[in-house]
Design a protein around this motif. Sequence first.
Motif, mmCIF file in Angstrom:
data_model
loop_
_atom_site.group_PDB
_atom_site.id
_atom_site.type_symbol
_atom_site.label_atom_id
_atom_site.label_comp_id
_atom_site.label_asym_id
_atom_site.label_seq_id
_atom_site.Cartn_x
_atom_site.Cartn_y
_atom_site.Cartn_z
ATOM 1 N N ARG A 61 46.736 45.751 39.864
ATOM 2 C CA ARG A 61 45.339 45.416 39.554
ATOM 3 C C ARG A 61 45.216 44.332 38.494
ATOM 4 N N SER A 88 52.129 42.426 45.822
ATOM 5 C CA SER A 88 50.960 43.099 45.266
ATOM 6 C C SER A 88 50.272 44.009 46.271
ATOM 7 N N PRO A 137 42.898 40.048 41.158
ATOM 8 C CA PRO A 137 43.040 41.117 40.162
ATOM 9 C C PRO A 137 41.750 41.401 39.412
ATOM 10 N N SER A 175 37.916 37.635 39.149
ATOM 11 C CA SER A 175 39.274 37.832 38.671
ATOM 12 C C SER A 175 39.486 37.455 37.221
#
Length: 208
Positions: A61, A88, A137, A175
């Motif tokens: 994350r 990821s 993220p 992000s």
Amino acid sequence: MTALADLTVAIEPGVVGLVGVNGAGKSTLIKLALGLLAPTGGKIRVLGLDPIAEGEAVRGRVGYMPEHDCLPPDVIAAEFVTHMARVSGLPAAMARERASETLRHVGLYEERYRRIGGYSTGMKQRVKLAQALVHDPELLLLDEPTNGLDPEGRRAGGPCSTWSTGSAPSSASRSWCARTCSARSSGSARRWSRSTPAGCCARRRCRR
């Protein structure tokens, strides 16, 4: 001596810069947040998770742009960023699509099939930013993002200048804001300098 001794801090959503002299403990705080270092005392939580006990979940994350060059020189940028997206947790097709979108966003779309070893310092910085952004993220950590850039590149904001272009993929639009990182910990360097808002960058990954 000890870094981050007797530190209690909560970082709310937004853009935060860590400002301090070399050795102040900025990178130590980042490594603690990523679970790459274990605190010798106290505790740290990132997005509500324990980076040591739940490191894989945290790094899934979080996007991290490391200070030092750790890029594979014989790999093309598109392949490398796609690989990082796969690490990821993105499916193969989505990873390729996201890699292309992110490389376009950082200004490397036309150069994406070149080997990274042939890139300039500024281009390598942009590859590092792309791999940090590719999985969209919730928290983005940048460690010395303008390192190695010439004065003109630093004045332009380095890789961070791409954020204000308005051309970011919609899936990456959130992000760049820190969500929640609360820490009460002590590590192993010299001392810590209090974080303050500074510009567009959070100063502070070579592995997920």
